[in-house]
Write a protein that holds these residues in place. Structure first.
Motif, PDB file in Angstrom:
ATOM      1  N   TYR A   1       4.885   7.681  -0.761  1.00  0.00           N
ATOM      2  CA  TYR A   1       3.466   8.057  -0.755  1.00  0.00           C
ATOM      3  C   TYR A   1       2.655   7.045  -1.554  1.00  0.00           C
ATOM      4  O   TYR A   1       1.588   7.349  -2.062  1.00  0.00           O
ATOM      5  N   ASP A   2       3.195   5.841  -1.670  1.00  0.00           N
ATOM      6  CA  ASP A   2       2.540   4.741  -2.359  1.00  0.00           C
ATOM      7  C   ASP A   2       1.518   4.123  -1.418  1.00  0.00           C
ATOM      8  O   ASP A   2       1.861   3.605  -0.358  1.00  0.00           O
ATOM      9  N   PHE A   3       0.233   4.172  -1.798  1.00  0.00           N
ATOM     10  CA  PHE A   3      -0.820   3.699  -0.913  1.00  0.00           C
ATOM     11  C   PHE A   3      -0.873   2.185  -0.795  1.00  0.00           C
ATOM     12  O   PHE A   3      -1.697   1.650  -0.052  1.00  0.00           O
ATOM     13  N   GLU A   4      -0.001   1.475  -1.532  1.00  0.00           N
ATOM     14  CA  GLU A   4       0.123   0.037  -1.325  1.00  0.00           C
ATOM     15  C   GLU A   4       1.012  -0.260  -0.117  1.00  0.00           C
ATOM     16  O   GLU A   4       1.062  -1.392   0.361  1.00  0.00           O
TER      17      GLU A   4
ATOM     18  N   ALA B   1       2.671   1.804   5.832  1.00  0.00           N
ATOM     19  CA  ALA B   1       3.012   3.023   6.568  1.00  0.00           C
ATOM     20  C   ALA B   1       2.418   4.256   5.898  1.00  0.00           C
ATOM     21  O   ALA B   1       1.914   5.153   6.580  1.00  0.00           O
ATOM     22  N   ALA B   2       2.464   4.327   4.561  1.00  0.00           N
ATOM     23  CA  ALA B   2       1.900   5.468   3.841  1.00  0.00           C
ATOM     24  C   ALA B   2       0.386   5.525   4.022  1.00  0.00           C
ATOM     25  O   ALA B   2      -0.200   6.597   4.201  1.00  0.00           O
ATOM     26  N   LYS B   3      -0.254   4.363   3.987  1.00  0.00           N
ATOM     27  CA  LYS B   3      -1.706   4.301   4.193  1.00  0.00           C
ATOM     28  C   LYS B   3      -2.061   4.768   5.605  1.00  0.00           C
ATOM     29  O   LYS B   3      -3.035   5.505   5.817  1.00  0.00           O
ATOM     30  N   TYR B   4      -1.271   4.334   6.575  1.00  0.00           N
ATOM     31  CA  TYR B   4      -1.504   4.736   7.970  1.00  0.00           C
ATOM     32  C   TYR B   4      -1.323   6.247   8.139  1.00  0.00           C
ATOM     33  O   TYR B   4      -2.176   6.923   8.724  1.00  0.00           O
TER      34      TYR B   4
ATOM     35  N   ILE C   1       4.629  15.962   2.417  1.00  0.00           N
ATOM     36  CA  ILE C   1       3.851  15.526   1.263  1.00  0.00           C
ATOM     37  C   ILE C   1       3.381  16.724   0.449  1.00  0.00           C
ATOM     38  O   ILE C   1       3.393  16.697  -0.790  1.00  0.00           O
ATOM     39  N   THR C   2       2.993  17.810   1.110  1.00  0.00           N
ATOM     40  CA  THR C   2       2.588  19.025   0.390  1.00  0.00           C
ATOM     41  C   THR C   2       3.745  19.587  -0.416  1.00  0.00           C
ATOM     42  O   THR C   2       3.573  20.091  -1.527  1.00  0.00           O
ATOM     43  N   GLN C   3       4.947  19.476   0.132  1.00  0.00           N
ATOM     44  CA  GLN C   3       6.145  19.970  -0.547  1.00  0.00           C
ATOM     45  C   GLN C   3       6.414  19.206  -1.842  1.00  0.00           C
ATOM     46  O   GLN C   3       6.791  19.800  -2.864  1.00  0.00           O
ATOM     47  N   HIS C   4       6.186  17.895  -1.844  1.00  0.00           N
ATOM     48  CA  HIS C   4       6.528  17.068  -3.003  1.00  0.00           C
ATOM     49  C   HIS C   4       5.329  16.718  -3.881  1.00  0.00           C
ATOM     50  O   HIS C   4       5.483  16.529  -5.089  1.00  0.00           O
TER      51      HIS C   4
ATOM     52  N   VAL D   1      -1.658   6.332  -7.028  1.00  0.00           N
ATOM     53  CA  VAL D   1      -2.404   5.081  -6.946  1.00  0.00           C
ATOM     54  C   VAL D   1      -1.862   4.154  -8.026  1.00  0.00           C
ATOM     55  O   VAL D   1      -1.808   4.525  -9.205  1.00  0.00           O
ATOM     56  N   ARG D   2      -1.450   2.939  -7.633  1.00  0.00           N
ATOM     57  CA  ARG D   2      -0.899   1.998  -8.606  1.00  0.00           C
ATOM     58  C   ARG D   2      -2.021   1.183  -9.250  1.00  0.00           C
ATOM     59  O   ARG D   2      -2.855   0.602  -8.561  1.00  0.00           O
ATOM     60  N   LEU D   3      -2.040   1.151 -10.588  1.00  0.00           N
ATOM     61  CA  LEU D   3      -3.026   0.382 -11.346  1.00  0.00           C
ATOM     62  C   LEU D   3      -2.310  -0.544 -12.310  1.00  0.00           C
ATOM     63  O   LEU D   3      -1.213  -0.234 -12.766  1.00  0.00           O
ATOM     64  N   ASN D   4      -2.952  -1.668 -12.661  1.00  0.00           N
ATOM     65  CA  ASN D   4      -2.314  -2.539 -13.647  1.00  0.00           C
ATOM     66  C   ASN D   4      -2.517  -1.961 -15.055  1.00  0.00           C
ATOM     67  O   ASN D   4      -3.345  -1.064 -15.277  1.00  0.00           O
ATOM     68  N   HIS D   5      -1.775  -2.471 -16.013  1.00  0.00           N
ATOM     69  CA  HIS D   5      -1.770  -1.890 -17.360  1.00  0.00           C
ATOM     70  C   HIS D   5      -3.141  -1.950 -18.017  1.00  0.00           C
ATOM     71  O   HIS D   5      -3.553  -0.998 -18.699  1.00  0.00           O
ATOM     72  N   ASP D   6      -3.864  -3.034 -17.851  1.00  0.00           N
ATOM     73  CA  ASP D   6      -5.187  -3.153 -18.468  1.00  0.00           C
ATOM     74  C   ASP D   6      -6.148  -2.106 -17.917  1.00  0.00           C
ATOM     75  O   ASP D   6      -6.952  -1.524 -18.667  1.00  0.00           O
ATOM     76  N   THR D   7      -6.074  -1.848 -16.618  1.00  0.00           N
ATOM     77  CA  THR D   7      -6.945  -0.838 -16.013  1.00  0.00           C
ATOM     78  C   THR D   7      -6.609   0.549 -16.542  1.00  0.00           C
ATOM     79  O   THR D   7      -7.508   1.351 -16.845  1.00  0.00           O
ATOM     80  N   ILE D   8      -5.323   0.852 -16.666  1.00  0.00           N
ATOM     81  CA  ILE D   8      -4.911   2.158 -17.193  1.00  0.00           C
ATOM     82  C   ILE D   8      -5.393   2.330 -18.629  1.00  0.00           C
ATOM     83  O   ILE D   8      -5.896   3.395 -19.017  1.00  0.00           O
TER      84      ILE D   8
END
Length: 217
Positions: free
Chosen positions: A109-112, A115-118, A169-172, A179-186
């Motif tokens: 379910y990684d939006f990067e 296939a997950a984005k699609y 996806i609802t199950q998990h 959403v993956r962010l870099n360390h500085d953004t977090i």
């Protein structure tokens, strides 16, 4: 004496969420049929699963979600192409005639991931899939065991209901996503949350989006 080449057929019967897996997994039930009544000792089965976006239509909401992947509709004739979802494997036990094997499909379910984005963009209807089968067949012969290869043209097209993916996806991830962010953004986002006394990072992002909407008015 030349051994007969064993011809196999593969048919995807259905695809359903695996209910007790730790991570998101779909299970495809695949019917395997042999061209002769000779017993098959085992099959080391490999499968490439591909998504065929041209085999379905899309609503305006779905098209908006697919903008990053394919661009606007007027470009889809050149940008929409069949693309790889995943590789998977299974060991088919010995059988005679026909059998059914469970093929595990690990899902992200990684939006990067394209296939997950699609999949996230789809609202209803079916997910058009192409299963390309390969692998090694072990058969009994007069000399013991012989090894053959699954024919290169073994494939099956299957339309999986989008609701199957949404149920998984609802199950998990009930009402959540990743959403993956870099360390500085977090770090910056965490600081924004703390200085404003917000409950969590989700509320921090909502606050930033609200501020952006207000500024755009």
């Amino acid at each position: 004496m030349t051994e007969r080449q064993l011809e196999l057929t593969f048919t995807v019967v259905d695809v359903a969420p695996e209910p007790y897996s730790v991570s998101p997994v779909l299970t495809a039930r695949v019917s395997v049929g042999a061209s002769t009544d000779d017993p098959v000792h085992a099959i080391a089965l490999r499968c490439q699963v591909r998504i065929e976006p041209l085999r379905r239509s899309y609503s305006d909401d779905e098209a908006a979600g697919l903008l990053d992947l394919f661009g606007p509709r007027e470009r889809w004739a050149t940008t929409q192409r069949t693309f790889l979802w995943q590789h998977c494997t299974a060991l088919v036990p010995g059988f005679t005639g026909t059998t059914t094997v469970a093929l595990p499909l690990d899902c992200s379910y990684d939006f990067e991931v394209a296939a997950a984005k699609y999949l996230h963009a789809l609202r209803d209807g079916a997910l058009p899939l192409q299963f390309l089968f390969s692998g090694t067949i072990f058969v009994k012969s007069e000399r013991g065991f012989s090894v053959q290869q699954v024919s290169w043209d073994c494939e099956h097209h299957y339309d999986m209901p989008v609701s199957v993916w949404r149920d998984l996806i609802t199950q998990h991830y009930p009402n959540t996503g990743w959403v993956r962010l870099n360390h500085d953004t977090i770090t910056a986002l965490a600081g924004y949350k703390s200085t404003r006394g917000l409950l969590d990072l989700d509320h921090a992002i909502i606050s930033l989006l609200d501020a952006d909407r207000e500024a755009a008015r």
